[in-house]
Motif scaffolding. Structure first.
Motif, PDB file in Angstrom:
ATOM      1  N   MET A  33      32.262  64.233 -49.128  1.00  0.00           N
ATOM      2  CA  MET A  33      31.039  64.506 -48.257  1.00  0.00           C
ATOM      3  C   MET A  33      31.617  65.643 -47.338  1.00  0.00           C
ATOM      4  O   MET A  33      32.530  65.311 -46.799  1.00  0.00           O
ATOM      5  CB  MET A  33      30.705  63.280 -47.658  1.00  0.00           C
ATOM      6  N   SER A  34      30.882  66.603 -47.169  1.00  0.00           N
ATOM      7  CA  SER A  34      31.350  67.668 -46.384  1.00  0.00           C
ATOM      8  C   SER A  34      30.578  67.290 -44.910  1.00  0.00           C
ATOM      9  O   SER A  34      29.756  66.515 -44.649  1.00  0.00           O
ATOM     10  CB  SER A  34      30.893  68.988 -46.668  1.00  0.00           C
ATOM     11  N   LEU A  35      31.121  67.960 -43.799  1.00  0.00           N
ATOM     12  CA  LEU A  35      30.616  67.591 -42.490  1.00  0.00           C
ATOM     13  C   LEU A  35      29.312  68.166 -42.640  1.00  0.00           C
ATOM     14  O   LEU A  35      28.139  67.658 -41.587  1.00  0.00           O
ATOM     15  CB  LEU A  35      31.414  68.545 -41.263  1.00  0.00           C
ATOM     16  N   LYS A  36      28.780  69.222 -43.164  1.00  0.00           N
ATOM     17  CA  LYS A  36      27.353  69.573 -43.136  1.00  0.00           C
ATOM     18  C   LYS A  36      26.396  68.728 -43.485  1.00  0.00           C
ATOM     19  O   LYS A  36      25.166  68.740 -43.208  1.00  0.00           O
ATOM     20  CB  LYS A  36      27.510  71.023 -44.257  1.00  0.00           C
ATOM     21  N   ASN A  37      26.834  67.795 -44.264  1.00  0.00           N
ATOM     22  CA  ASN A  37      25.907  66.712 -44.836  1.00  0.00           C
ATOM     23  C   ASN A  37      25.601  65.545 -43.946  1.00  0.00           C
ATOM     24  O   ASN A  37      24.875  64.807 -44.189  1.00  0.00           O
ATOM     25  CB  ASN A  37      26.342  66.363 -46.212  1.00  0.00           C
TER      26      ASN A  37
END
Length: 126
Positions: free
Chosen positions: A1-5
């Motif tokens: 999971m990326s920080l953007k999500n």
């Protein structure tokens, strides 16, 4: 999971925890973080310029927000704890002034809070 999500609430917490040390770097990482940091930029710059090298003096040149004694300064930090994170150097030599200095007509003595009376400075942080 990326920080953007991550949800916006978590991004806001990350931004607030980055103040002041990593705030500017975080804001330049991507458009998403810049947008989350933007509401804090003006306050960050103001706190950094006022408190990085905090000083008040008996010549009146360094009076900030009516701060004339360390008890005033501690009261301000107790009210807004983020201020303490910006302080790199604080010169507090005015505490050696004589209280009844007639050249300071605008100086209003603030009593140091007692443990029995409570107040922001002596309250437990738990």
């Amino acid at each position: 999971m990326s920080l953007k999500n991550l949800p916006a609430e978590l991004l806001d917490i990350i931004v607030q925890l980055s103040l002041p040390e990593g705030f500017e770097t975080l804001a330049t990482t991507c458009k998403i973080f810049y947008a989350r940091c933007e509401p804090f930029i003006q306050r960050h710059n103001g706190l950094r310029s006022r408190f990085r090298y905090f000083r008040y003096g008996n010549d009146g040149l360094y009076e900030y927000d009516g701060l004339w004694a360390t008890s005033d300064f501690l009261q301000l930090i107790a009210t807004d704890r983020a201020i303490a994170r910006y302080i790199q150097n604080a010169t507090l030599y005015t505490d050696s002034w004589s209280i009844g200095d007639p050249s300071r007509p605008s100086y209003v003595l603030r009593s140091v809070p007692s443990i029995e009376d409570g107040g922001l400075i002596v309250q437990s942080s738990s």
